[in-house]
Design an enzyme around this catalytic site. Structure first.
Site, PDB file in Angstrom:
ATOM      1  N   ASP A 104       0.845  -1.200   0.000  1.00 32.20           N
ATOM      2  CA  ASP A 104       0.000   0.000   0.000  1.00 32.20           C
ATOM      3  C   ASP A 104       0.881   1.252   0.000  1.00 32.20           C
ATOM      4  O   ASP A 104       2.040   1.215   0.427  1.00 32.20           O
ATOM      5  CB  ASP A 104      -0.886   0.024   1.248  1.00 32.20           C
ATOM      6  CG  ASP A 104      -1.864  -1.138   1.271  1.00 32.20           C
ATOM      7  OD1 ASP A 104      -2.171  -1.674   0.197  1.00 32.20           O
ATOM      8  OD2 ASP A 104      -2.315  -1.493   2.382  1.00 32.20           O
TER       9      ASP A 104
HETATM   10  N1  URA Z   1      -1.165  -5.960   3.899  1.00 28.79           N
HETATM   11  C1  URA Z   1      -1.692  -4.729   3.913  1.00 28.79           C
HETATM   12  O1  URA Z   1      -2.724  -4.493   4.505  1.00 28.79           O
HETATM   13  N2  URA Z   1      -1.028  -3.766   3.240  1.00 28.79           N
HETATM   14  C2  URA Z   1       0.130  -3.979   2.598  1.00 28.79           C
HETATM   15  O2  URA Z   1       0.701  -3.032   2.026  1.00 28.79           O
HETATM   16  C3  URA Z   1       0.668  -5.269   2.594  1.00 28.79           C
HETATM   17  C4  URA Z   1      -0.005  -6.257   3.251  1.00 28.79           C
END
Ligand code: URA
Length: 252
Positions: A104
């Protein structure tokens, strides 16, 4: 021996667009094994010594880069508005790098960038269950019951029942002014956790933590399969994989 057209070779090595490279070749910018070559369709192999305006251009077929992804950057190859992880690698020798999976925008940590589609496919295939380890700071107090729920395979929502996952609670900080006992289960505290998962669904860690009544406030990936984040890399820094790191990933 594998041979490619000279204009393709130079374009893949980032000397310019295909038409810019063709023009350069026709203008006589290129020497192959000491001879000027003006035909873009001339075929070359890795054995040939190619020079562009007097500078040697070695052919690199695959590139493997470990990035400590900083927050605020998106896991994509290009974007008209946002900075991408590929923008963070100005000296890449291949122009077709892509991130292996996504973190993310606000997540930090290990991200592999490569142009090796075969390796990426192996690492991302849901059938391979490659382990990923995350460190997270959570708003709320994580409990022994959460460890058990995660280990059993947590029901997250209609779309996701997670595979069994390994949760370690590294530390718990109950809300200020409360004792440890009063604080436990109190959503105002914070916890530090390490979570190992064997799949990579959209927002997986955040959704799992949310499903047990808490929220992720900081997230960092520490490893993917055998590949561990080099802690010497600060957010935004990167390095090439070593031969042994690459061999271990291929053996995954
Ligand atoms: N899980 C999440 O919620 N976000 C990420 O970036 C990676 C794994």
């Amino acid at each position: 021996m594998y041979k490619v057209r000279l204009d393709k070779y130079l374009t893949e090595m980032g000397l310019g667009s295909r038409s810019e490279v063709k023009q350069g070749i026709r203008k006589g910018f290129v020497r192959v094994n000491g001879e000027t070559v003006v035909r873009p369709e001339h075929k070359v192999s890795v054995k040939d010594k190619v020079f562009w305006k007097g500078t040697s251009v070695d052919f690199v077929e695959y590139e493997y880069i470990m990035l400590n992804k900083p927050a605020g950057v998106i896991s994509a190859t290009e974007d008209s508005r946002e900075k991408t992880v590929v923008d963070l690698i100005p000296d890449s020798r291949r122009k077709d790098l892509f991130p292996v999976g996504r973190l993310d925008r606000d997540t930090e940590g290990l991200l592999l960038l490569t142009n090796d589609g075969k390796l990426a496919h192996r690492l991302l295939s849901p059938r391979h269950h490659v382990a990923k380890v995350y460190y997270a700071v959570v708003s709320g107090v994580m409990t022994e019951a959460d460890i058990r729920s995660f280990a059993e395979g947590l029901y997250v929502d209609e779309e996701l029942t997670a595979l069994p996952a390994e949760l370690d609670i590294l530390s718990v900080h109950p809300a200020a002014g409360k004792s440890e006992a009063e604080g436990s289960g109190n959503p105002e505290g914070t916890s530090e956790i390490r979570l190992k998962i064997y799949e990579g669904k959209f927002h997986q860690v955040k959704r799992m933590v949310h499903a047990v009544g808490k929220e992720v406030i900081y997230l960092k990936r520490l490893s993917m399969g055998s590949l561990r984040l080099d802690e010497a890399l600060r957010p935004g820094e990167y390095r090439r994989l070593s031969t042994s790191e690459l061999e271990e990933l291929y053996a995954e």
